[in-house]
Design a protein around this motif. Sequence first.
Motif, mmCIF file in Angstrom:
data_model
loop_
_atom_site.group_PDB
_atom_site.id
_atom_site.type_symbol
_atom_site.label_atom_id
_atom_site.label_comp_id
_atom_site.label_asym_id
_atom_site.label_seq_id
_atom_site.Cartn_x
_atom_site.Cartn_y
_atom_site.Cartn_z
ATOM 1 N N UNK A 216 58.534 146.975 34.212
ATOM 2 C CA UNK A 216 59.168 146.339 33.064
ATOM 3 C C UNK A 216 58.041 146.012 32.097
ATOM 4 N N UNK A 217 58.177 146.466 30.872
ATOM 5 C CA UNK A 217 57.069 146.331 29.920
ATOM 6 C C UNK A 217 57.484 145.478 28.726
ATOM 7 N N UNK A 218 56.579 144.640 28.294
ATOM 8 C CA UNK A 218 56.836 143.861 27.084
ATOM 9 C C UNK A 218 55.531 143.605 26.338
ATOM 10 N N UNK A 219 55.626 143.501 25.029
ATOM 11 C CA UNK A 219 54.460 143.189 24.219
ATOM 12 C C UNK A 219 54.296 141.678 24.148
ATOM 13 N N UNK A 220 53.070 141.236 24.246
ATOM 14 C CA UNK A 220 52.769 139.803 24.226
ATOM 15 C C UNK A 220 51.725 139.535 23.156
ATOM 16 N N UNK B 71 43.847 135.676 19.283
ATOM 17 C CA UNK B 71 43.322 136.950 18.786
ATOM 18 C C UNK B 71 44.157 137.521 17.648
ATOM 19 N N UNK B 72 45.415 137.039 17.552
ATOM 20 C CA UNK B 72 46.394 137.625 16.634
ATOM 21 C C UNK B 72 46.527 139.133 16.892
ATOM 22 N N UNK B 73 46.572 139.465 18.178
ATOM 23 C CA UNK B 73 46.765 140.847 18.616
ATOM 24 C C UNK B 73 47.850 140.873 19.685
ATOM 25 N N UNK B 74 48.634 141.938 19.691
ATOM 26 C CA UNK B 74 49.629 142.136 20.739
ATOM 27 C C UNK B 74 49.059 143.028 21.835
ATOM 28 N N UNK B 75 49.373 142.663 23.079
ATOM 29 C CA UNK B 75 48.979 143.496 24.210
ATOM 30 C C UNK B 75 50.234 143.914 24.979
ATOM 31 N N UNK B 76 50.147 145.041 25.670
ATOM 32 C CA UNK B 76 51.260 145.499 26.504
ATOM 33 C C UNK B 76 51.082 144.954 27.910
ATOM 34 N N UNK C 283 47.429 146.874 20.751
ATOM 35 C CA UNK C 283 46.945 146.993 19.374
ATOM 36 C C UNK C 283 45.423 147.011 19.293
ATOM 37 N N UNK C 284 44.930 147.597 18.216
ATOM 38 C CA UNK C 284 43.521 147.510 17.883
ATOM 39 C C UNK C 284 42.716 148.750 18.218
ATOM 40 N N UNK D 61 35.402 138.929 25.481
ATOM 41 C CA UNK D 61 36.070 137.664 25.161
ATOM 42 C C UNK D 61 37.569 137.876 24.922
ATOM 43 N N UNK D 62 37.959 139.066 24.457
ATOM 44 C CA UNK D 62 39.379 139.357 24.225
ATOM 45 C C UNK D 62 40.101 139.663 25.537
ATOM 46 N N UNK D 63 39.398 140.239 26.513
ATOM 47 C CA UNK D 63 39.967 140.402 27.859
ATOM 48 C C UNK D 63 40.269 139.019 28.440
#
Length: 287
Positions: free
Chosen positions: A61-65, A70-75, A125-126, A132-134
């Motif tokens: 089940x996948x969702x973007x967060x 960071x103002x970035x979306x991750x899966x 994204x990106x 630091x983003x991880x």
Amino acid sequence: MTKKSPITNQSLQIPKPILLTAKLLETISPKLATRFAARLFTTPIKHKIPKREFHMEQNSRQNKLLVPSLQKEIMVYHYGQGEKKILLVHGWSGRGTQLVKIADEFVKIGYQIISFDAPAHGKSQGKTTIMTEFIASILEIEKQFGPFEFAIGHSLGGMSILNAIKQDFKVKKAVTIGSGDIIQDILDDFVAKLKLNPKIALLLKQHFEKKFGESMENYSAHFAAQKVTIPVLVIHDQNDCDVNVKAAHNINKNLKNSKLMITEHLGHRKILGNETVINHIKEFLKA
């Protein structure tokens, strides 16, 4: 120890045009070469999902967060139905399904696996990112989908988990596989692969410290390990061509409660699917 098998150099090779560009820029200006190296260092390669990972990708089940800091979306991937959760963290240029063999084994025994594509990786994204983003992604995932029983990280993912624990990410036990350690060592190795003067590695460190306003060595795995009190299993291959095995020994030395597993002839990536390694992880986490 695992059975001996032919060793393969799994280290990623840098394309010749990039090497030539780096060398040209170094000739013109070390500052230009440093900026070029910094861009490369923060730009992961997005690989296609191999067939062995298809079933995890298709059955998750996948969702973007959104990671607000960071103002970035991750899966984010949710794999399995269990109530108890394990967080998996891939390494540089990896993806959320990369630790599929480990995920499969824990789903079989009733756990739910949560993993993610780090910023600028996979479906997230990106184009550029850094450790630091991880870490920020791990902390936000904990807020939204925690608590987690355990965390398992490969390479940069292992470094990120130790740093996240240092920043109050709560798990009962953790596992690092092929984790890097000292930031300067990582930069030295990267610059060596670019075939640039070693002095560029020092300039590169200074570049990042100026940009982020703090010492890069604050994120060295052994430094984070000193603040980690939970049990940690440190796994590394003696023949890892991407990350020298000395990293594992130094991380282990700085942990308060740890076990060390050194394998042979599995390199940096084959180790993730090795049956002996996976069984060792299961025994450690269930104990």
